[in-house]
Design a protein around this motif. Structure first.
Motif, PDB file in Angstrom:
ATOM      1  N   PHE A 135       0.836  -1.207   0.000  1.00  0.00           N
ATOM      2  CA  PHE A 135       0.000   0.000   0.000  1.00  0.00           C
ATOM      3  C   PHE A 135       0.867   1.252   0.000  1.00  0.00           C
ATOM      4  O   PHE A 135       1.468   1.604   1.012  1.00  0.00           O
ATOM      5  N   SER A 136       0.934   1.924  -1.128  1.00  0.00           N
ATOM      6  CA  SER A 136       1.658   3.193  -1.184  1.00  0.00           C
ATOM      7  C   SER A 136       0.721   4.297  -0.698  1.00  0.00           C
ATOM      8  O   SER A 136      -0.501   4.098  -0.656  1.00  0.00           O
ATOM      9  N   PRO A 137       1.261   5.477  -0.338  1.00  0.00           N
ATOM     10  CA  PRO A 137       0.378   6.567   0.091  1.00  0.00           C
ATOM     11  C   PRO A 137      -0.716   6.860  -0.936  1.00  0.00           C
ATOM     12  O   PRO A 137      -1.862   7.121  -0.580  1.00  0.00           O
ATOM     13  N   VAL A 155      13.437   6.406  15.265  1.00  0.00           N
ATOM     14  CA  VAL A 155      12.399   7.008  14.402  1.00  0.00           C
ATOM     15  C   VAL A 155      11.069   6.996  15.145  1.00  0.00           C
ATOM     16  O   VAL A 155      10.480   5.940  15.373  1.00  0.00           O
ATOM     17  N   LEU A 156      10.616   8.170  15.520  1.00  0.00           N
ATOM     18  CA  LEU A 156       9.363   8.281  16.273  1.00  0.00           C
ATOM     19  C   LEU A 156       8.213   8.593  15.325  1.00  0.00           C
ATOM     20  O   LEU A 156       8.407   9.223  14.289  1.00  0.00           O
ATOM     21  N   VAL A 177      -2.632  11.112   6.768  1.00  0.00           N
ATOM     22  CA  VAL A 177      -2.736   9.785   7.401  1.00  0.00           C
ATOM     23  C   VAL A 177      -2.089   8.718   6.524  1.00  0.00           C
ATOM     24  O   VAL A 177      -1.512   7.754   7.028  1.00  0.00           O
ATOM     25  N   ALA A 178      -2.140   8.903   5.202  1.00  0.00           N
ATOM     26  CA  ALA A 178      -1.521   7.929   4.287  1.00  0.00           C
ATOM     27  C   ALA A 178      -0.003   7.917   4.471  1.00  0.00           C
ATOM     28  O   ALA A 178       0.619   6.849   4.533  1.00  0.00           O
ATOM     29  N   ASN A 211       4.810   5.433   6.751  1.00  0.00           N
ATOM     30  CA  ASN A 211       6.022   5.607   7.553  1.00  0.00           C
ATOM     31  C   ASN A 211       6.203   4.485   8.582  1.00  0.00           C
ATOM     32  O   ASN A 211       7.328   4.166   8.964  1.00  0.00           O
ATOM     33  N   ARG A 212       5.071   3.886   9.022  1.00  0.00           N
ATOM     34  CA  ARG A 212       5.178   2.752   9.960  1.00  0.00           C
ATOM     35  C   ARG A 212       5.922   1.613   9.279  1.00  0.00           C
ATOM     36  O   ARG A 212       6.778   0.962   9.855  1.00  0.00           O
ATOM     37  N   TRP A 213       5.531   1.362   8.023  1.00  0.00           N
ATOM     38  CA  TRP A 213       6.163   0.270   7.276  1.00  0.00           C
ATOM     39  C   TRP A 213       7.636   0.602   6.990  1.00  0.00           C
ATOM     40  O   TRP A 213       8.517  -0.247   7.142  1.00  0.00           O
TER      41      TRP A 213
END
Length: 435
Positions: free
Chosen positions: A5-7, A49-50, A28-29, A34-36
């Motif tokens: 899933f890209s943004p 990385v926060l 949000v995207a 960024n989590r991934w």
């Protein structure tokens, strides 16, 4: 979350259900992607990385909560939506903010358990089938009898037959209570009963049909094959790295300048939220959970309070600001027709269950949008939620008489809409109470 899933894909997925609000969707995207990205880094850098927490600002009914709901489904990650007003400062009656993390962990455990159950589903199904056969023919039946019944069972012939099955006795419906001096060690009658029933192997007999017996038996057989400790450890890992908390109504815990009444614990809740969002360790009955990498998305209408009324430290922990715009007449029209489960499609489907065919003309859509916009501007702006009020008003007569009108086709046009809501929309006093 699926790495694929890209943004851009996340935004287009959100577009299927939510009209407009491009900035919020992009924010949000990016946060989700960024989590991934963070998980692809080496261990040393990953810790540094926060998450970039988000503050959504916008009037009620423009899609803040809907974006969060759809995002959760998309992410497949532990997700929790809570109202900030539920919590109070420690020392006052109310919920402690650390409960957010405990609830999020319970969500994570359910997700991981469902995932692991799928892996053992085939074996669990055979074990559940054997237990159903035991209930049908008895454990002492000959192999040939069992096989003939197994064939009938698989063909669905015995679905409606009533049987008695033995299931583990649980203690559902009994209250939870905290152990004094041990935050997070919530020991309830539920968990005590569950514990004792597992220890003693206590079961109870349940009378049910063959087809309904499978669900509890499958769950029980799957759980026998799973390692509960590894489920909890996996869930803690998932929550710590991929968990998302949506904090709604955050503007309601702002202490407004010059207003002291009722503000007694508002600032306290903000202070309690600070360590949670910044990163702390919360003790739960399943073990400690670090909140450093949980993504917090806060949202509020900020009608009366302003984002600057939040504690400066809390503002600093919500670095990404997104403003959601108020809905225009054109947006209202699109909301009525464009999303996959739009209000008009829902209404047509509901009436079709009674055999009534509803037809909305384009000018009826215009009239409904106009009525919603004019009432929103004259009374209280509740955004897209006003459309539901207006549509219900328009369909009042048809909904009531639908069972007697099976086979009819009803066309709803602009004059019909104006007859139903025109006078109410014009009269501000009436619309204040009725719409």
């Amino acid at each position: 979350m699926k790495a694929t899933f890209s943004p851009r894909e996340i935004v287009s997925e959100l577009d299927r259900f939510i009209v407009g609000q491009k900035d919020a969707k992009r924010a949000v995207a990016i946060a989700l992607r960024n989590r991934w990205r963070r998980l692809q880094l080496d261990d040393k850098l990953r810790e540094e990385v926060l998450p970039k927490n988000i503050l959504m600002i916008g009037p009620t009914g423009v899609g803040k909560t809907e974006i969060a709901r759809r995002l959760a489904r998309l992410a497949g990650a532990p997700f929790l939506k809570v109202e900030a007003t539920k919590f109070t400062e420690v020392g006052y009656v109310g919920r402690d903010v650390e409960q957010i993390v405990r609830d999020l962990l319970e969500v994570g455990i359910s997700l991981v358990r469902e995932e692991k159950r799928k892996a053992v589903q085939a074996r669990a199904h055979i074990a559940a089938e054997d237990r159903v056969l035991d209930a049908l023919v008895g454990p002492g039946a000959t192999p040939s009898t069992r096989e003939s019944f197994r064939r009938r069972l698989r063909s669905g012939e015995l679905d409606d037959k009533e049987i008695e099955i033995e299931v583990q006795a649980g203690g559902a419906g009994m209250p939870m209570f905290d152990i004094p001096g041990m935050p997070g060690a919530q020991m309830g009658a539920v968990s005590l009963n569950d514990f004792f029933s597992r220890m003693t192997g206590r079961t109870r007999t349940r009378r049910t049909t063959v087809v309904e017996a499978y669900a509890p038996l499958l769950a029980e057989e799957s759980d026998k094959m799973l390692d509960q400790d590894s489920i909890v450890q996996d869930a803690i890992r998932q929550v710590e790295n991929n968990g998302i908390v949506f904090l709604d109504e955050i503007d309601k815990i702002c202490a407004r300048e010059g207003v002291r009444v009722g503000d007694v614990s508002r600032e306290g809740v903000q202070r309690d939220l600070l360590p949670l969002i910044e990163g702390t360790t919360v003790s739960t009955k399943h073990g400690a959970v670090k909140t450093d990498h949980i993504l917090f998305v806060a949202s509020g209408a900020f009608h009366v309070a302003k984002p600057s009324d939040l504690l400066p430290e809390l503002q600093g922990r919500l670095p990404i600001r997104v403003e959601l715009s108020a809905l225009t007449r054109e947006d209202m029209k699109r909301i009525l027709t464009e999303p996959e489960a739009s209000l008009i499609k829902q209404t047509i489907a509901l009436m079709a269950t009674e055999g009534v065919t509803l037809v909305f003309t384009p000018d009826a859509i215009d009239a409904i949008a106009d009525a919603a916009v004019s009432v929103n501007s004259a009374v209280e702006n509740i955004g897209a939620r006003r459309l539901q009020t207006v549509v219900e008003r328009v369909l009042d007569e048809i909904s009531f008489s639908a069972p007697d009108r099976s086979g009819e086709t009803v066309t709803i046009d602009a004059p019909y809409v104006q007859a139903a809501v025109g006078d109410l929309a014009k009269n501000a006093d009436l619309s204040r109470f009725i719409l």
